[in-house]
Design a protein around this motif. Structure first.
Motif, PDB file in Angstrom:
ATOM      1  N   GLU A   1       0.817  -1.211   0.000  1.00  0.00           N
ATOM      2  CA  GLU A   1       0.000   0.000   0.000  1.00  0.00           C
ATOM      3  C   GLU A   1       0.855   1.267   0.000  1.00  0.00           C
ATOM      4  OE1 GLU A   1      -2.519  -3.168   2.095  1.00  0.00           O
ATOM      5  OE2 GLU A   1      -0.404  -2.582   1.987  1.00  0.00           O
ATOM      6  N   HIS A   2       1.961   1.228   0.715  1.00  0.00           N
ATOM      7  CA  HIS A   2       2.871   2.385   0.749  1.00  0.00           C
ATOM      8  C   HIS A   2       4.283   1.978   0.347  1.00  0.00           C
ATOM      9  CE1 HIS A   2      -0.497   3.883   3.223  1.00  0.00           C
ATOM     10  NE2 HIS A   2      -0.149   5.054   2.709  1.00  0.00           N
ATOM     11  N   GLY A   3       4.342   1.050  -0.604  1.00  0.00           N
ATOM     12  CA  GLY A   3       5.622   0.655  -1.173  1.00  0.00           C
ATOM     13  C   GLY A   3       6.361  -0.420  -0.404  1.00  0.00           C
ATOM     14  N   ARG A   4       5.731  -1.000   0.646  1.00  0.00           N
ATOM     15  CA  ARG A   4       6.397  -2.022   1.433  1.00  0.00           C
ATOM     16  C   ARG A   4       5.468  -3.192   1.698  1.00  0.00           C
ATOM     17  NH1 ARG A   4       9.257   1.786   6.071  1.00  0.00           N
ATOM     18  NH2 ARG A   4      11.100   2.344   4.888  1.00  0.00           N
ATOM     19  N   GLU A   5       6.080  -4.343   1.969  1.00  0.00           N
ATOM     20  CA  GLU A   5       5.329  -5.519   2.412  1.00  0.00           C
ATOM     21  C   GLU A   5       5.815  -5.907   3.794  1.00  0.00           C
ATOM     22  OE1 GLU A   5       5.722  -8.597  -0.521  1.00  0.00           O
ATOM     23  OE2 GLU A   5       4.148  -7.729  -1.777  1.00  0.00           O
ATOM     24  N   GLY A   6       4.937  -6.511   4.582  1.00  0.00           N
ATOM     25  CA  GLY A   6       5.312  -6.940   5.915  1.00  0.00           C
ATOM     26  C   GLY A   6       4.905  -5.928   6.972  1.00  0.00           C
TER      27      GLY A   6
ATOM     28  N   ALA B   1       6.605  -3.790  10.939  1.00  0.00           N
ATOM     29  CA  ALA B   1       7.735  -3.366  11.770  1.00  0.00           C
ATOM     30  C   ALA B   1       8.645  -2.360  11.078  1.00  0.00           C
ATOM     31  CB  ALA B   1       8.552  -4.577  12.246  1.00  0.00           C
ATOM     32  N   ARG B   2       8.099  -1.605  10.124  1.00  0.00           N
ATOM     33  CA  ARG B   2       8.888  -0.591   9.428  1.00  0.00           C
ATOM     34  C   ARG B   2       8.274   0.807   9.518  1.00  0.00           C
ATOM     35  NH1 ARG B   2       8.942  -5.175   6.162  1.00  0.00           N
ATOM     36  NH2 ARG B   2      11.014  -6.016   5.703  1.00  0.00           N
ATOM     37  N   ASP B   3       6.940   0.878   9.610  1.00  0.00           N
ATOM     38  CA  ASP B   3       6.276   2.176   9.639  1.00  0.00           C
ATOM     39  C   ASP B   3       4.978   2.056  10.430  1.00  0.00           C
ATOM     40  OD1 ASP B   3       4.170   1.265   7.808  1.00  0.00           O
ATOM     41  OD2 ASP B   3       5.698   1.382   6.246  1.00  0.00           O
ATOM     42  N   VAL B   4       4.154   3.102  10.408  1.00  0.00           N
ATOM     43  CA  VAL B   4       2.902   3.081  11.166  1.00  0.00           C
ATOM     44  C   VAL B   4       1.723   3.552  10.318  1.00  0.00           C
ATOM     45  CG1 VAL B   4       3.798   3.170  13.515  1.00  0.00           C
ATOM     46  CG2 VAL B   4       3.623   5.294  12.202  1.00  0.00           C
ATOM     47  N   TYR B   5       1.750   3.228   9.030  1.00  0.00           N
ATOM     48  CA  TYR B   5       0.585   3.499   8.200  1.00  0.00           C
ATOM     49  C   TYR B   5      -0.569   2.596   8.645  1.00  0.00           C
ATOM     50  CZ  TYR B   5       3.592   6.234   5.099  1.00  0.00           C
ATOM     51  OH  TYR B   5       4.448   7.188   4.595  1.00  0.00           O
ATOM     52  N   SER B   6      -1.762   2.936   8.227  1.00  0.00           N
ATOM     53  CA  SER B   6      -2.954   2.295   8.783  1.00  0.00           C
ATOM     54  C   SER B   6      -3.004   0.793   8.554  1.00  0.00           C
ATOM     55  CB  SER B   6      -4.221   2.947   8.202  1.00  0.00           C
ATOM     56  OG  SER B   6      -4.260   2.819   6.796  1.00  0.00           O
ATOM     57  N   GLU B   7      -2.456   0.300   7.426  1.00  0.00           N
ATOM     58  CA  GLU B   7      -2.551  -1.133   7.141  1.00  0.00           C
ATOM     59  C   GLU B   7      -1.782  -1.988   8.147  1.00  0.00           C
ATOM     60  OE1 GLU B   7       0.649   0.627   4.377  1.00  0.00           O
ATOM     61  OE2 GLU B   7      -1.424   1.117   4.954  1.00  0.00           O
ATOM     62  N   VAL B   8      -0.816  -1.396   8.848  1.00  0.00           N
ATOM     63  CA  VAL B   8      -0.034  -2.184   9.798  1.00  0.00           C
ATOM     64  C   VAL B   8      -0.411  -1.916  11.256  1.00  0.00           C
ATOM     65  CG1 VAL B   8       1.960  -2.615   8.326  1.00  0.00           C
ATOM     66  CG2 VAL B   8       1.848  -0.496   9.666  1.00  0.00           C
ATOM     67  N   VAL B   9      -1.359  -1.008  11.496  1.00  0.00           N
ATOM     68  CA  VAL B   9      -1.774  -0.757  12.884  1.00  0.00           C
ATOM     69  C   VAL B   9      -3.292  -0.829  13.088  1.00  0.00           C
ATOM     70  CG1 VAL B   9       0.272   0.597  13.470  1.00  0.00           C
ATOM     71  CG2 VAL B   9      -1.768   1.759  12.588  1.00  0.00           C
ATOM     72  N   THR B  10      -4.051  -1.140  12.053  1.00  0.00           N
ATOM     73  CA  THR B  10      -5.500  -1.293  12.210  1.00  0.00           C
ATOM     74  C   THR B  10      -5.795  -2.763  12.482  1.00  0.00           C
ATOM     75  OG1 THR B  10      -5.893   0.547  10.678  1.00  0.00           O
ATOM     76  CG2 THR B  10      -7.754  -0.894  11.176  1.00  0.00           C
ATOM     77  N   THR B  11      -6.250  -3.045  13.699  1.00  0.00           N
ATOM     78  CA  THR B  11      -6.360  -4.421  14.174  1.00  0.00           C
ATOM     79  C   THR B  11      -7.757  -4.708  14.725  1.00  0.00           C
ATOM     80  OG1 THR B  11      -5.484  -3.689  16.322  1.00  0.00           O
ATOM     81  CG2 THR B  11      -3.906  -4.609  14.731  1.00  0.00           C
ATOM     82  N   PRO B  12      -8.142  -5.968  14.773  1.00  0.00           N
ATOM     83  CA  PRO B  12      -9.458  -6.318  15.317  1.00  0.00           C
ATOM     84  C   PRO B  12      -9.458  -6.332  16.844  1.00  0.00           C
ATOM     85  CG  PRO B  12      -8.327  -8.300  14.613  1.00  0.00           C
ATOM     86  CD  PRO B  12      -7.447  -7.146  14.228  1.00  0.00           C
ATOM     87  N   LEU B  13     -10.607  -6.116  17.403  1.00  0.00           N
ATOM     88  CA  LEU B  13     -10.839  -6.308  18.834  1.00  0.00           C
ATOM     89  C   LEU B  13     -12.273  -6.798  19.008  1.00  0.00           C
ATOM     90  CD1 LEU B  13     -10.031  -6.191  21.760  1.00  0.00           C
ATOM     91  CD2 LEU B  13     -10.537  -3.733  21.785  1.00  0.00           C
ATOM     92  N   ILE B  14     -12.390  -8.037  19.466  1.00  0.00           N
ATOM     93  CA  ILE B  14     -13.685  -8.692  19.617  1.00  0.00           C
ATOM     94  C   ILE B  14     -13.775  -9.278  21.021  1.00  0.00           C
ATOM     95  CG2 ILE B  14     -15.163 -10.597  18.812  1.00  0.00           C
ATOM     96  CD1 ILE B  14     -13.778 -10.293  16.056  1.00  0.00           C
ATOM     97  N   ILE B  15     -14.908  -9.075  21.684  1.00  0.00           N
ATOM     98  CA  ILE B  15     -15.154  -9.655  23.003  1.00  0.00           C
ATOM     99  C   ILE B  15     -16.415 -10.497  22.946  1.00  0.00           C
ATOM    100  CG2 ILE B  15     -15.612  -9.181  25.432  1.00  0.00           C
ATOM    101  CD1 ILE B  15     -14.079  -6.580  25.155  1.00  0.00           C
ATOM    102  N   SER B  16     -16.288 -11.750  23.358  1.00  0.00           N
ATOM    103  CA  SER B  16     -17.425 -12.662  23.418  1.00  0.00           C
ATOM    104  C   SER B  16     -17.703 -12.978  24.881  1.00  0.00           C
ATOM    105  CB  SER B  16     -17.119 -13.948  22.633  1.00  0.00           C
ATOM    106  OG  SER B  16     -18.201 -14.846  22.703  1.00  0.00           O
ATOM    107  N   PHE B  17     -18.928 -12.769  25.299  1.00  0.00           N
ATOM    108  CA  PHE B  17     -19.290 -12.880  26.704  1.00  0.00           C
ATOM    109  C   PHE B  17     -19.745 -14.305  27.063  1.00  0.00           C
ATOM    110  CE2 PHE B  17     -20.062  -8.472  25.352  1.00  0.00           C
ATOM    111  CZ  PHE B  17     -19.240  -7.806  26.252  1.00  0.00           C
ATOM    112  N   PRO B  18     -19.915 -14.567  28.346  1.00  0.00           N
ATOM    113  CA  PRO B  18     -20.457 -15.875  28.748  1.00  0.00           C
ATOM    114  C   PRO B  18     -21.935 -16.022  28.380  1.00  0.00           C
ATOM    115  CG  PRO B  18     -19.368 -14.763  30.597  1.00  0.00           C
ATOM    116  CD  PRO B  18     -19.528 -13.759  29.506  1.00  0.00           C
ATOM    117  N   PHE B  19     -22.490 -14.977  27.832  1.00  0.00           N
ATOM    118  CA  PHE B  19     -23.877 -14.962  27.373  1.00  0.00           C
ATOM    119  C   PHE B  19     -23.915 -14.438  25.942  1.00  0.00           C
ATOM    120  CE2 PHE B  19     -22.795 -11.331  30.071  1.00  0.00           C
ATOM    121  CZ  PHE B  19     -22.899 -10.286  29.165  1.00  0.00           C
TER     122      PHE B  19
END
Length: 465
Positions: A279-284, A286-304
């Motif tokens: 997306e910004h000229g790199r793959e992988g 640990a090199r930069d902080v563009y959105s593709e490398v820092v946008t992550t999921p967060l999901i919480i599943s409850f006991p109900f």
């Protein structure tokens, strides 16, 4: 009549269809969800739940937009989708770095990288930092961790508060398993972690536990024949590996159900960083902080089960994860944290309030693995509709890139010239972030990496001096 029916072709055709249908049904595990149905108000009652267990699943290198639950067109994640479908999903979550050690130090301590001081290869979490596992242990939880990424090894301080912090022995890899990443230095697969987790549940299912699993197969692009559904490009194989890990998580959840633990277990799924595909000229990562490398999921599943998925559309960060969980559990907060409880956002998502956006930061030292090179921090600042990517060592236009992140999530169109005052303001925020005081425990201790540790870290594909 019966004789004529038996001798007819239609009889055998119908019989064949019924036999095939019976076989198909025999291959399907038919069961009912053991968790009761409850309204979002039940979230507030979690502290009163007796013997509530916690399973925290960290999927290394998983970007949010490659999950079906986050709108991806491919069915990469049926298990995670099911967790989100009757649970809680944070739609705009970001990690604090694109490098595991820096990111995880911030996640566990709820402090930004500039304050943890864990930004370079030799840095470790201070033993004076109070970790969530310590708080949970004091609250009566049996704390157990399984990991395969050397950057979260005990020598860097990540074992604090865990009674057992274990990297499972690699089992023989089945012939159907494929490894497509050029660096395949991590032995075994995540099946080793899942099997070890099942062994833990076999022994400790009658105790209140906190189980942390750090999965690595997405990072290593591991998959098998059954999950090879999406093609053969580097990006396709990444999706295949998500599907493989998703299935392994399904195995663990099924084990929880069979042991009668699912309706008293809180499951959290998160990631330390994403992955770039040019997306910004790199793959992988640990090199930069563009959105593709820092946008992550967060999901919480409850006991109900919630009757409808609860989605927090307001921005969130990994640094908020443990302040939120400790608040929901009614336990003591992390002292001096930068992160905060997202309970107000959860309440607003349930239609009971509103919240304001806050400034978010992501950080990487671009020379983190080169001991002889001066620190070169790169910081991303997100505020309102804008996002600035700031290089402290950059010059001219390259020093700070401004994007209208609200409408340009891929950061493909710079608006520096159109918004000079916004750019100036965001640069001031980045500078102030880098100049803030360290956490209450002071500077991060530094450790000397021995040859074995260096070899293990290099096997992950990193250049470390």
């Amino acid at each position: 009549m019966w004789k004529r029916l038996v001798n007819s072709r239609s009889f055998y055709a119908v019989a064949l269809v019924l036999m095939l249908l019976a076989f198909a049904l025999s291959q399907v595990r038919i069961g009912t969800n053991p968790r009761p149905l409850a309204s979002p108000d039940a979230i507030d009652q979690l502290p009163a739940t007796e013997d509530l267990n916690i399973v925290f699943i960290l999927i290394d290198t998983l970007r949010a937009d490659r999950l079906s639950a986050y709108g991806y067109e491919r069915e990469t994640s049926p298990t995670l989708d099911a967790l989100a479908a009757d649970g809680l999903r944070f739609a705009q979550n970001m990690s604090q770095s694109s490098w595991t050690k820096c990111s995880m130090a911030s996640m566990w301590t709820a402090h930004y990288p500039a304050r943890t001081g864990v930004t370079r290869s030799e840095d470790a979490i201070s033993p004076d930092a109070k970790m969530p596992a310590e708080i949970l242990q004091e609250a009566g939880y049996k704390t157990y961790a399984l990991w395969r990424n050397a950057w979260v090894g005990p020598s860097f301080g990540f074992s604090q508060g865990f009674e057992v912090y274990h990297s499972p022995r690699a089992s023989p890899v089945a012939p159907s398993i494929r490894r497509e990443k050029p660096t395949t230095g991590v032995a075994g697969t995540d099946w080793d972690i899942v099997q070890s987790a099942k062994d833990f549940l076999l022994t400790h299912s009658q105790e209140k536990f906190f189980l942390y699993l750090h999965l690595m197969d997405v990072h290593q692009y591991v998959y098998d024949e059954d999950s090879a559904l999406f093609g053969t490009t580097y990006s396709d194989i990444y999706d295949n590996s998500i599907r493989w890990v998703d299935r392994l998580i399904g195995v663990l959840i099924e084990d929880l159900e069979e042991r009668g633990l699912r309706d008293k277990t809180l499951i959290i799924v998160a990631s330390d960083h994403g992955e770039a595909f040019g997306e910004h000229g790199r793959e992988g990562h640990a090199r930069d902080v563009y959105s593709e490398v820092v946008t992550t999921p967060l999901i919480i599943s409850f006991p109900f089960r919630l009757p409808e998925p609860l989605v927090v559309e307001a921005p969130s960060e990994n640094v908020d994860l443990w302040p939120t969980l400790l608040d929901l559990l009614g336990l003591e907060p992390i002292e001096g944290a930068d992160g905060r409880s997202l309970r107000p956002e959860i309440t607003a998502a349930a239609g009971r309030g509103s919240v304001d956006d806050e400034v978010r930061f992501a950080h990487i030292d671009q020379s983190w693995g080169r001991k002889k090179v001066k620190s070169q921090p790169m910081v991303a600042v997100t505020e309102g509709p804008y996002r600035l990517v700031y290089r402290s060592a950059g010059r001219g236009a390259r020093r700070a890139e401004l994007y209208k992140y609200e409408s340009d999530r891929r950061e493909s169109r710079r608006i520096d010239a159109a918004e000079p005052e916004v750019r100036k303001h965001m640069m001031e925020l980045a500078s102030a972030y880098l100049e803030q005081e360290k956490a209450s425990w002071g500077d991060a201790p530094q450790i000397e990496l021995d040859d074995a540790q260096l070899q293990q870290l290099r096997a992950l594909g990193y250049e470390v001096e």
